[in-house]
Design a protein around this motif. Structure first.
Motif, PDB file in Angstrom:
ATOM      1  N   ASN A   1      -8.297  -1.269  -1.542  1.00  0.00           N
ATOM      2  CA  ASN A   1      -9.491  -0.737  -0.820  1.00  0.00           C
ATOM      3  C   ASN A   1      -9.333  -0.715   0.679  1.00  0.00           C
ATOM      4  OD1 ASN A   1     -12.008  -0.415   0.540  1.00  0.00           O
ATOM      5  ND2 ASN A   1     -13.069  -0.890  -1.341  1.00  0.00           N
ATOM      6  N   ASN A   2      -9.111  -1.684   1.521  1.00  0.00           N
ATOM      7  CA  ASN A   2      -8.764  -3.071   1.283  1.00  0.00           C
ATOM      8  C   ASN A   2      -9.788  -4.026   1.852  1.00  0.00           C
ATOM      9  OD1 ASN A   2      -6.329  -1.783   0.514  1.00  0.00           O
ATOM     10  ND2 ASN A   2      -5.200  -2.555   2.214  1.00  0.00           N
ATOM     11  N   ASN A   3     -11.070  -3.674   1.750  1.00  0.00           N
ATOM     12  CA  ASN A   3     -12.074  -4.631   2.187  1.00  0.00           C
ATOM     13  C   ASN A   3     -13.241  -4.614   1.205  1.00  0.00           C
ATOM     14  OD1 ASN A   3     -14.022  -2.629   2.919  1.00  0.00           O
ATOM     15  ND2 ASN A   3     -13.051  -2.370   4.918  1.00  0.00           N
TER      16      ASN A   3
ATOM     17  N   TYR B   1      -6.709   0.105   6.727  1.00  0.00           N
ATOM     18  CA  TYR B   1      -7.469   0.044   5.473  1.00  0.00           C
ATOM     19  C   TYR B   1      -8.540  -1.030   5.445  1.00  0.00           C
ATOM     20  CZ  TYR B   1      -3.957   3.165   3.480  1.00  0.00           C
ATOM     21  OH  TYR B   1      -3.148   4.237   3.219  1.00  0.00           O
ATOM     22  N   SER B   2      -8.438  -2.024   6.324  1.00  0.00           N
ATOM     23  CA  SER B   2      -9.369  -3.146   6.201  1.00  0.00           C
ATOM     24  C   SER B   2     -10.295  -3.295   7.400  1.00  0.00           C
ATOM     25  CB  SER B   2      -8.550  -4.429   5.976  1.00  0.00           C
ATOM     26  OG  SER B   2      -9.379  -5.551   5.979  1.00  0.00           O
ATOM     27  N   CYS B   3      -9.773  -3.094   8.604  1.00  0.00           N
ATOM     28  CA  CYS B   3     -10.581  -3.316   9.811  1.00  0.00           C
ATOM     29  C   CYS B   3     -11.428  -2.111  10.173  1.00  0.00           C
ATOM     30  CB  CYS B   3      -9.673  -3.638  10.993  1.00  0.00           C
ATOM     31  SG  CYS B   3      -8.884  -5.250  10.866  1.00  0.00           S
ATOM     32  N   GLN B   4     -12.439  -2.392  10.982  1.00  0.00           N
ATOM     33  CA  GLN B   4     -13.252  -1.327  11.577  1.00  0.00           C
ATOM     34  C   GLN B   4     -13.243  -1.556  13.088  1.00  0.00           C
ATOM     35  OE1 GLN B   4     -16.501  -2.721   9.362  1.00  0.00           O
ATOM     36  NE2 GLN B   4     -16.194  -1.337   7.630  1.00  0.00           N
TER      37      GLN B   4
ATOM     38  N   ALA C   1     -14.094  12.833   8.053  1.00  0.00           N
ATOM     39  CA  ALA C   1     -15.468  12.443   7.695  1.00  0.00           C
ATOM     40  C   ALA C   1     -16.416  13.630   7.829  1.00  0.00           C
ATOM     41  CB  ALA C   1     -15.943  11.278   8.564  1.00  0.00           C
TER      42      ALA C   1
ATOM     43  N   ASP D   1       0.856  -1.187   0.000  1.00  0.00           N
ATOM     44  CA  ASP D   1       0.000   0.000   0.000  1.00  0.00           C
ATOM     45  C   ASP D   1       0.891   1.235   0.000  1.00  0.00           C
ATOM     46  OD1 ASP D   1      -2.730  -1.311   0.930  1.00  0.00           O
ATOM     47  OD2 ASP D   1      -1.217  -2.031   2.324  1.00  0.00           O
ATOM     48  N   ASP D   2       0.257   2.384  -0.207  1.00  0.00           N
ATOM     49  CA  ASP D   2       0.917   3.668   0.021  1.00  0.00           C
ATOM     50  C   ASP D   2       2.152   3.851  -0.851  1.00  0.00           C
ATOM     51  OD1 ASP D   2      -0.975   4.157   2.103  1.00  0.00           O
ATOM     52  OD2 ASP D   2       0.231   2.981   3.494  1.00  0.00           O
TER      53      ASP D   2
ATOM     54  N   PRO E   1       0.563   7.397   4.901  1.00  0.00           N
ATOM     55  CA  PRO E   1       0.549   5.931   4.881  1.00  0.00           C
ATOM     56  C   PRO E   1      -0.018   5.360   6.188  1.00  0.00           C
ATOM     57  CG  PRO E   1       2.777   6.745   5.230  1.00  0.00           C
ATOM     58  CD  PRO E   1       1.918   7.948   4.942  1.00  0.00           C
ATOM     59  N   ALA E   2      -0.280   4.066   6.171  1.00  0.00           N
ATOM     60  CA  ALA E   2      -0.978   3.419   7.290  1.00  0.00           C
ATOM     61  C   ALA E   2      -0.289   3.650   8.635  1.00  0.00           C
ATOM     62  CB  ALA E   2      -1.115   1.926   7.014  1.00  0.00           C
TER      63      ALA E   2
ATOM     64  N   GLN F   1     -21.749  -0.216   9.822  1.00  0.00           N
ATOM     65  CA  GLN F   1     -20.820  -0.890   8.933  1.00  0.00           C
ATOM     66  C   GLN F   1     -21.358  -2.301   8.706  1.00  0.00           C
ATOM     67  OE1 GLN F   1     -17.842  -0.366  11.816  1.00  0.00           O
ATOM     68  NE2 GLN F   1     -17.073   1.567  10.982  1.00  0.00           N
TER      69      GLN F   1
ATOM     70  N   SER G   1      -1.391  -1.990   7.808  1.00  0.00           N
ATOM     71  CA  SER G   1      -2.281  -1.840   6.660  1.00  0.00           C
ATOM     72  C   SER G   1      -3.657  -2.398   6.974  1.00  0.00           C
ATOM     73  CB  SER G   1      -1.687  -2.554   5.447  1.00  0.00           C
ATOM     74  OG  SER G   1      -2.663  -2.652   4.436  1.00  0.00           O
ATOM     75  N   ASN G   2      -3.703  -3.594   7.556  1.00  0.00           N
ATOM     76  CA  ASN G   2      -5.018  -4.165   7.872  1.00  0.00           C
ATOM     77  C   ASN G   2      -5.786  -3.301   8.854  1.00  0.00           C
ATOM     78  OD1 ASN G   2      -4.568  -6.273   6.161  1.00  0.00           O
ATOM     79  ND2 ASN G   2      -4.390  -7.857   7.727  1.00  0.00           N
TER      80      ASN G   2
ATOM     81  N   MET H   1      -9.864   6.964  -4.263  1.00  0.00           N
ATOM     82  CA  MET H   1      -9.165   7.853  -3.335  1.00  0.00           C
ATOM     83  C   MET H   1      -7.811   7.273  -2.962  1.00  0.00           C
ATOM     84  SD  MET H   1     -12.391   8.909  -0.884  1.00  0.00           S
ATOM     85  CE  MET H   1     -11.574  10.204   0.064  1.00  0.00           C
TER      86      MET H   1
ATOM     87  N   LYS I   1      -8.986   5.333   8.156  1.00  0.00           N
ATOM     88  CA  LYS I   1      -9.054   5.035   6.722  1.00  0.00           C
ATOM     89  C   LYS I   1      -9.514   6.263   5.948  1.00  0.00           C
ATOM     90  CE  LYS I   1     -10.943   1.789   3.330  1.00  0.00           C
ATOM     91  NZ  LYS I   1     -11.544   0.451   3.144  1.00  0.00           N
ATOM     92  N   THR I   2     -10.556   6.912   6.455  1.00  0.00           N
ATOM     93  CA  THR I   2     -11.064   8.102   5.762  1.00  0.00           C
ATOM     94  C   THR I   2      -9.957   9.153   5.639  1.00  0.00           C
ATOM     95  OG1 THR I   2     -13.260   7.635   6.636  1.00  0.00           O
ATOM     96  CG2 THR I   2     -12.913   9.828   5.738  1.00  0.00           C
TER      97      THR I   2
ATOM     98  N   ASP J   1     -16.191   5.912  15.324  1.00  0.00           N
ATOM     99  CA  ASP J   1     -15.253   4.830  15.084  1.00  0.00           C
ATOM    100  C   ASP J   1     -13.942   5.372  14.506  1.00  0.00           C
ATOM    101  OD1 ASP J   1     -13.802   2.650  14.215  1.00  0.00           O
ATOM    102  OD2 ASP J   1     -15.528   1.615  13.358  1.00  0.00           O
TER     103      ASP J   1
ATOM    104  N   GLU K   1     -12.510   3.598  11.323  1.00  0.00           N
ATOM    105  CA  GLU K   1     -13.075   4.152  10.092  1.00  0.00           C
ATOM    106  C   GLU K   1     -12.434   5.500   9.777  1.00  0.00           C
ATOM    107  OE1 GLU K   1     -17.512   3.789   9.471  1.00  0.00           O
ATOM    108  OE2 GLU K   1     -17.320   5.954   9.310  1.00  0.00           O
TER     109      GLU K   1
ATOM    110  N   LEU L   1      -7.401   8.046   3.011  1.00  0.00           N
ATOM    111  CA  LEU L   1      -7.961   8.158   1.665  1.00  0.00           C
ATOM    112  C   LEU L   1      -8.117   9.622   1.252  1.00  0.00           C
ATOM    113  CD1 LEU L   1     -10.809   5.443   1.545  1.00  0.00           C
ATOM    114  CD2 LEU L   1      -8.399   5.189   0.973  1.00  0.00           C
ATOM    115  N   LEU L   2      -8.674  10.425   2.163  1.00  0.00           N
ATOM    116  CA  LEU L   2      -8.931  11.827   1.808  1.00  0.00           C
ATOM    117  C   LEU L   2      -7.637  12.559   1.490  1.00  0.00           C
ATOM    118  CD1 LEU L   2     -10.699  14.322   1.454  1.00  0.00           C
ATOM    119  CD2 LEU L   2     -10.523  14.722   3.921  1.00  0.00           C
TER     120      LEU L   2
ATOM    121  N   LEU M   1     -19.743  10.690   1.184  1.00  0.00           N
ATOM    122  CA  LEU M   1     -18.806  11.724   1.645  1.00  0.00           C
ATOM    123  C   LEU M   1     -17.988  12.277   0.483  1.00  0.00           C
ATOM    124  CD1 LEU M   1     -17.330  10.279   4.996  1.00  0.00           C
ATOM    125  CD2 LEU M   1     -19.368  11.678   4.680  1.00  0.00           C
TER     126      LEU M   1
END
Lengths: 438, 438
Positions: free
Chosen positions: A309-311, B389-392, B276, A80-81, B336-337, A392, B385-386, A279, B319-320, B313, B316, B323-324, A323
């Motif tokens: 994405n990564n999900n 970008y992947s977990c909530q 967000a 990533d990144d 980066p993550a 979610q 990364s997980n 994004m 990640k936002t 959260d 979330e 990405l933003l 958003l």
């Protein structure tokens, strides 16, 4: 066509909220919604083989993911990144070069598990070893439109091989006679597929009456390269080659101009908006939803693959879409919650041909139940707002596809074995690639 | 200062991954990390009153939310997708006019529940009826910096009343003698607080050695109005009034120019990035992370209140943010993550004064355990990364604050009662406002 080996009887879902109102839902033994209304549980109770008490949870049509590469779950978090070209050429492509059919099978199983757990009932997949992906989808019980990623790199020889590979997949999927699995052709993009290849795919798809799944105008470079090389923008190339049809799903569509939006709407093409991927990879422009909406285009939602994405959580994607559109086009009212829900459900289902994506009599019973007692639904002033902006995929308790319960109270049969096998496949893939890189 | 009535003994957390490596963590009876390392469970086992088997889950410093209005959980989903002024004047303010201390208590309880369930251990809150918020925080076991939202609207009379309200809150919080609860002053923003008010708050905060929590340059209008009215940009006004200190958290900071980034960094101000909320309200510009990073500024993460997000959260939000920033500043490598994780943990903890936000001996045991067997962590190529970008937040299994286990295996004591009471409070608030609007 009824599903082979369908192991289900009539299903009664009691005590759920549909668009905020109390309802029961009765599903017949073909997996079709046969009745829906308040109190119908009283008359349908004796006919049901299975009964679920919804406890006041929110019943929704299942989510539909209109653009992904499911098996890429195995690459989740691998890289990533990074700058796009280095990411692709140093990380993603070298790993993909070592992919096997077994990897795709386990990656797709993992993807299906993730989708079931986040309320997705159908998806649109483009990748390689798609017979193995189909086997995973068949076993997991989801609906999918599957296409082989056709890339001829403007070589006649390669094109012929890709045509045969496409024919083989379509024949194999047809042979499965599984109504949950539909074939499509998968022209990768205008910069990887020759006009010859595009035309062949268009004609083949029309003859076979199947869908078309294509990447379109994801990056500014794709558009400017196309103009430099062909003096035409990508949308025009696809149009001239017969790719723009009402059976077509075009993913990304970030760099559309005003006229292209109108053309895509007129042709009935379904657009797949992929905001998180766009994004993360800094495509630099959000899909122009305001224009597409003005033109009455069909706009759906996709996650793209897990490398970018990564999900695969479409609840998260609904929020990201709502958003991003507001941010990118400077409007507090653009893409409100109800429209985001429609993109992820009814628009997506129609795009892939899996019903209308609504809860109504005669529709396939692709139904999810969302926990109304979850924190994200407390308080419950407005269900659409909570679903899009607060919840979610983890708020989904139950996932039902064609009347079959794939998840109940967040339990999916066989989950642990899938996680373990997919982990092993991913680790072995990385090791193979590393061993062969020296 | 030890916490009053702390009902905990030494805690042993066995078999967790810290930054990808196997470790055990031993927490003493003051809630401080006393030992950390592979295999220390063997020597610490007998000293522990409580033992948790981490099963190979990921141990992280808890998340820190540096900007929210916790009680606004009661307004979650009440109104969205509206033009800003109509949203505020027709929906949010009329409802807030009927808020009671009890509402703030239940709203804050609900917010704390949500934060515990998504791995947040500390937050920075600005609102009204803050004694009631403090009672909720005290009961729920989280750490919080609490401030009264000071709004004098440039009136001398109102300013005096706000000064007294601020003094009362600070005295009340001080009287609680709870080391998990810190007081701050809360100048709302340059367009709602007079320079007189700002100066008083700065001096009072310095005298009391407490923090400052302020909104800054959220919208373009805030900046242009400030220039029209005072011929100064908001950052300069805050600077001249003594608000820019290393004890200050400035939320939003979307419309900073290049020099303002450098000044905020030089002054040691902590920036709270709220991606967000900024996107949902279409502030039109992302906080310039690239400049702030270049200048070495402290950048942290916040969710804002649930009327404009609509959840708390921080997974979330990480990640936002990642990405933003990539989207807005056209860079695939920005934020980066690992940096997003640092914003949400160590930078946030330092900003609020609740330790260093790292897992190390001598640090307060604010620890969360994230499910390593969750789909979002499969495969586990890269934990950072997980996580980003992947977990909530739903992947968090266990939340520990100052050595006390607030959630174990996703169970929080008293959850149902909080959900029910908060729902009732929200419904009653809406009814009161409606009854009084005629």
């Amino acid at each position: 066509m009824k599903e082979k080996n369908a192991s289900r009887g009539p299903l009664l879902i009691k005590n759920v909220l549909v668009e905020g109102k109390p309802n029961d839902i009765f599903v017949d033994d073909t997996g079709t919604i046969a009745a829906i209304g308040e109190g119908i549980a009283r008359t349908c109770r004796e006919d049901a083989a299975i009964s679920i008490d919804g406890n006041g949870d929110l019943a929704l049509p299942g989510m539909v993911n209109t653009h992904t590469h499911a098996a890429m779950t195995l690459l989740r978090g691998f890289a990533d990144d990074m700058p796009l070209q280095a990411w692709l050429s140093e990380k993603i492509w070298p790993l993909e070069a070592h992919l096997t059919g077994d990897d795709v099978y386990w990656g797709t199983k993992l993807a299906c598990l993730e989708m079931i757990k986040s309320g997705t009932v159908a998806f649109n997949d483009m990748y390689f070893f798609m017979e193995d992906a189909a086997r995973a989808v068949d076993e997991m019980g989801l609906c999918a439109m599957l296409s082989y990623g056709f890339i001829d790199l403007f070589s006649d020889e390669k094109r012929e091989a890709e045509c045969r590979a496409t024919e083989r997949l379509v024949a194999a999927l047809s042979g499965m006679q599984n109504p949950r699995i539909r074939a499509a052709v998968g022209p990768h993009a205008v910069y990887t597929v020759s006009p010859h290849g595009l035309r062949w795919l268009s004609e083949f798809a029309m003859k076979e009456k199947i869908g078309i799944h294509v990447h379109l105008s994801e990056t500014e470079k794709e558009v400017s390269d196309s103009v430099s090389q062909w003096n035409k923008r990508p949308v025009r190339i696809l149009d001239e080659c017969g790719i723009l049809t009402p059976r077509t799903v075009a993913a990304h569509c970030c760099w559309l101009d005003r006229e292209e939006c109108a053309l895509l709407a007129r042709k009935g093409v379904h657009i797949s908006h992929n905001p998180a991927s766009n994004m993360k990879l800094a495509t630099g422009r959000a899909m122009p939803y305001h224009w597409l909406r003005e033109d009455g285009a069909s706009v759906t939602l996709g996650t793209d693959g897990c490398a970018s994405n990564n999900n695969l959580d479409l609840f998260e994607e609904m929020k990201t879409a709502a958003l991003l559109q507001k941010h990118a086009w400077n409007s507090q009212t653009l893409l409100p919650a109800t429209e985001a829900l429609g993109m992820a459900t009814s628009a997506g289902a129609r795009a892939l041909g899996f019903g209308k994506g609504i809860l109504a009599v005669g529709e396939p019973a692709h139904i999810i139940l969302v926990d109304s007692q979850a924190v994200c639904n407390t308080p419950l002033h407005n269900y659409a707002s909570n679903l899009v902006y607060s919840c979610q995929g983890s708020a989904v308790k139950t996932t039902i596809v064609q009347g079959k319960v794939l998840m109940k109270d967040r339990v999916v049969t066989g989950e642990e074995a899938i996680l373990e096998s997919a982990s092993h496949a991913a680790a072995a893939l990385v090791k193979r690639a590393a061993d062969n890189s020296g």
